[in-house]
Design a protein around this motif. Structure first.
Motif, PDB file in Angstrom:
ATOM      1  N   ALA A  48      54.331  -2.731  59.165  1.00  0.00           N
ATOM      2  CA  ALA A  48      52.874  -2.815  59.308  1.00  0.00           C
ATOM      3  C   ALA A  48      52.535  -2.937  60.786  1.00  0.00           C
ATOM      4  N   ALA A  49      51.333  -2.507  61.143  1.00  0.00           N
ATOM      5  CA  ALA A  49      50.889  -2.623  62.535  1.00  0.00           C
ATOM      6  C   ALA A  49      49.377  -2.723  62.574  1.00  0.00           C
ATOM      7  N   LEU A  50      48.852  -3.319  63.634  1.00  0.00           N
ATOM      8  CA  LEU A  50      47.410  -3.382  63.842  1.00  0.00           C
ATOM      9  C   LEU A  50      47.096  -3.189  65.318  1.00  0.00           C
ATOM     10  N   LEU A  51      45.909  -2.694  65.560  1.00  0.00           N
ATOM     11  CA  LEU A  51      45.379  -2.595  66.913  1.00  0.00           C
ATOM     12  C   LEU A  51      43.933  -3.050  66.875  1.00  0.00           C
ATOM     13  N   ALA A  52      43.638  -4.132  67.592  1.00  0.00           N
ATOM     14  CA  ALA A  52      42.282  -4.681  67.653  1.00  0.00           C
ATOM     15  C   ALA A  52      41.672  -4.296  68.989  1.00  0.00           C
ATOM     16  N   ARG A  53      40.439  -3.828  68.943  1.00  0.00           N
ATOM     17  CA  ARG A  53      39.707  -3.417  70.144  1.00  0.00           C
ATOM     18  C   ARG A  53      38.531  -4.363  70.320  1.00  0.00           C
ATOM     19  N   GLU A  54      38.484  -5.038  71.452  1.00  0.00           N
ATOM     20  CA  GLU A  54      37.411  -5.975  71.756  1.00  0.00           C
ATOM     21  C   GLU A  54      36.868  -5.669  73.141  1.00  0.00           C
ATOM     22  N   LEU A 319      38.961  -3.277  64.292  1.00  0.00           N
ATOM     23  CA  LEU A 319      40.344  -3.529  63.897  1.00  0.00           C
ATOM     24  C   LEU A 319      40.826  -2.391  63.016  1.00  0.00           C
ATOM     25  N   THR A 320      41.974  -1.842  63.345  1.00  0.00           N
ATOM     26  CA  THR A 320      42.641  -0.887  62.456  1.00  0.00           C
ATOM     27  C   THR A 320      44.031  -1.415  62.152  1.00  0.00           C
ATOM     28  N   PHE A 321      44.382  -1.453  60.878  1.00  0.00           N
ATOM     29  CA  PHE A 321      45.752  -1.781  60.532  1.00  0.00           C
ATOM     30  C   PHE A 321      46.285  -0.730  59.577  1.00  0.00           C
ATOM     31  N   ARG A 322      47.613  -0.633  59.543  1.00  0.00           N
ATOM     32  CA  ARG A 322      48.241   0.367  58.672  1.00  0.00           C
ATOM     33  C   ARG A 322      49.584  -0.137  58.181  1.00  0.00           C
ATOM     34  N   VAL A 323      50.001   0.391  57.043  1.00  0.00           N
ATOM     35  CA  VAL A 323      51.355   0.202  56.558  1.00  0.00           C
ATOM     36  C   VAL A 323      51.929   1.583  56.267  1.00  0.00           C
ATOM     37  N   ASN A 324      53.249   1.710  56.331  1.00  0.00           N
ATOM     38  CA  ASN A 324      53.855   3.027  56.135  1.00  0.00           C
ATOM     39  C   ASN A 324      54.339   3.232  54.696  1.00  0.00           C
ATOM     40  N   THR A 325      53.459   2.804  53.783  1.00  0.00           N
ATOM     41  CA  THR A 325      53.679   3.068  52.372  1.00  0.00           C
ATOM     42  C   THR A 325      52.313   3.257  51.712  1.00  0.00           C
ATOM     43  N   THR A 326      52.322   3.648  50.452  1.00  0.00           N
ATOM     44  CA  THR A 326      51.079   4.084  49.813  1.00  0.00           C
ATOM     45  C   THR A 326      50.112   2.945  49.517  1.00  0.00           C
ATOM     46  N   ASP A 327      50.617   1.741  49.302  1.00  0.00           N
ATOM     47  CA  ASP A 327      49.761   0.646  48.859  1.00  0.00           C
ATOM     48  C   ASP A 327      50.154  -0.671  49.511  1.00  0.00           C
ATOM     49  N   ILE A 328      49.219  -1.611  49.502  1.00  0.00           N
ATOM     50  CA  ILE A 328      49.542  -3.004  49.790  1.00  0.00           C
ATOM     51  C   ILE A 328      49.679  -3.698  48.440  1.00  0.00           C
TER      52      ILE A 328
END
Length: 347
Positions: A48-54, A319-328
């Motif tokens: 998982a990863a996230l990038l927050a922009r402020e 905020l954008t986050f992602r995981v490298n699979t189809t679901d959480i």
């Protein structure tokens, strides 16, 4: 994919209290970064990863193995925000009206099983109130199709309550066809020249039928662990084709909600949720967090990828986050992550 309205009902405070101290959740870490590893340990994602922009800059965090900050990935239904933006730009240019019927732009196409494009407006497509069946229910999102094939599959089913909110990928496939009819160019070309190029979204593209991801990229996995990195984007088309990066999604939503892509009148239209009783605007949906803050954005699910972008109404925090699979796997984690990012911290 549809907005996860059930997120509002989960006990976010309990999800936050359930965090156990780890190396990544030291007191000095932002609480969002502390929740991120749970997407791997409780959400069953490989990474998982996230990038927050402020206003003060950006913050990146990751957990697990197989994701890097600059990776390209499939964004699924986040594509809809791009498509809606193009349609609203065309409306602002008086090249179409939201009150236009589908029949006016695509004569004779939407007919069958009680569906009728003569009574269906572009506004209804944008807000998912057309009643059109979702073609991906039949294809399970794994069959590459032309736009016409996707529409024809949907038209074998009766409408699901026209005028009521019913999330359907078919709506945005049709909007892609409308863009082509109005401009003479594909939705991909229009989005690239109107959004991608002006904003400098160098990692964002509409790949058409290209099955490989641009470099750099990691691997993508189905829920059963199958590697689905290679995927024909025509399984989703204008409803979910986009390939992008964390930084590009943050920049796009900041620009959109900050008023750089649409005149103020049309941005208000985009955020108008009256037709759906607060559930969905036009390519955007709101989520009211427990602290009272409302964030705007979209999520995207496609084989091997789940992505979520949320932003304040002015686009100053994203905020954008992602995981490298189809679901959480754990549905509590997304609302907890959003609350940790956008709700004020208390000492």
């Amino acid at each position: 994919m549809p907005p996860l309205r059930t997120l509002l009902a989960v006990p976010v405070s309990l999800a936050l209290l359930a965090l156990t101290p780890t190396a990544s959740s030291a007191p000095s870490d932002p609480p969002t970064d502390a929740i991120l590893p749970l997407l791997v340990t409780r959400g069953d994602a490989p990474a998982a990863a996230l990038l927050a922009r402020e206003e003060t800059g950006t913050r990146y965090a990751d957990a697990g193995k197989g994701i890097a900050r600059a990776d390209h990935f499939r964004a699924g239904s986040i594509t809809k925000t791009f498509i809606a933006t193009v349609v609203l730009q065309l409306a602002a240019e008086h090249r179409l009206k939201l009150s236009d019927t589908v029949e006016q732009h695509l004569p004779g196409l939407v007919r069958g099983a009680g569906n009728d494009g003569r009574t269906m407006t572009l506004r209804a497509l944008l807000t998912h109130t057309s009643g059109l069946n979702d073609f991906t229910v039949d294809t399970k999102g794994v069959v590459p199709l032309s736009p016409l094939q996707a529409v024809r599959i949907a038209l074998t089913h009766p409408p699901a309550g026209p005028g009521r909110y019913y999330y359907s990928n078919t709506n945005y496939v049709l909007l892609g066809l409308v863009i082509k009819q109005v401009t003479g160019r594909t939705y991909a070309t229009e989005a690239e020249r109107r959004i991608v190029a002006p904003l400098g979204l160098t990692g964002t593209a509409f790949p058409g039928s290209r099955t490989s991801l641009p470099s750099p990229h990691g691997r993508a996995y189905a829920a059963d662990g199958t590697d689905v990195t290679e995927l024909d984007p025509r399984v989703a088309g204008a409803a979910g084709e986009l390939v992008t990066t964390l930084a590009d999604l943050d920049r796009f939503y900041a620009a959109l909600l900050g008023g750089r892509l649409l005149p103020s009148r049309w941005l208000r239209e985009m955020r108008d949720t009256q037709a759906t009783h607060g559930l969905y605007g036009m390519g955007l949906f709101p989520v009211k967090l427990p602290c009272g803050t409302t964030v705007w954005g979209h999520n995207g699910r496609i084989a091997g990828s789940y992505v979520r972008t949320a932003a304040t109404v002015d686009g100053r925090r994203v905020l954008t986050f992602r995981v490298n699979t189809t679901d959480i796997a754990d549905p509590d984690l997304e609302p907890a992550l959003l609350a940790a990012e956008f709700c004020p911290r208390t000492s």
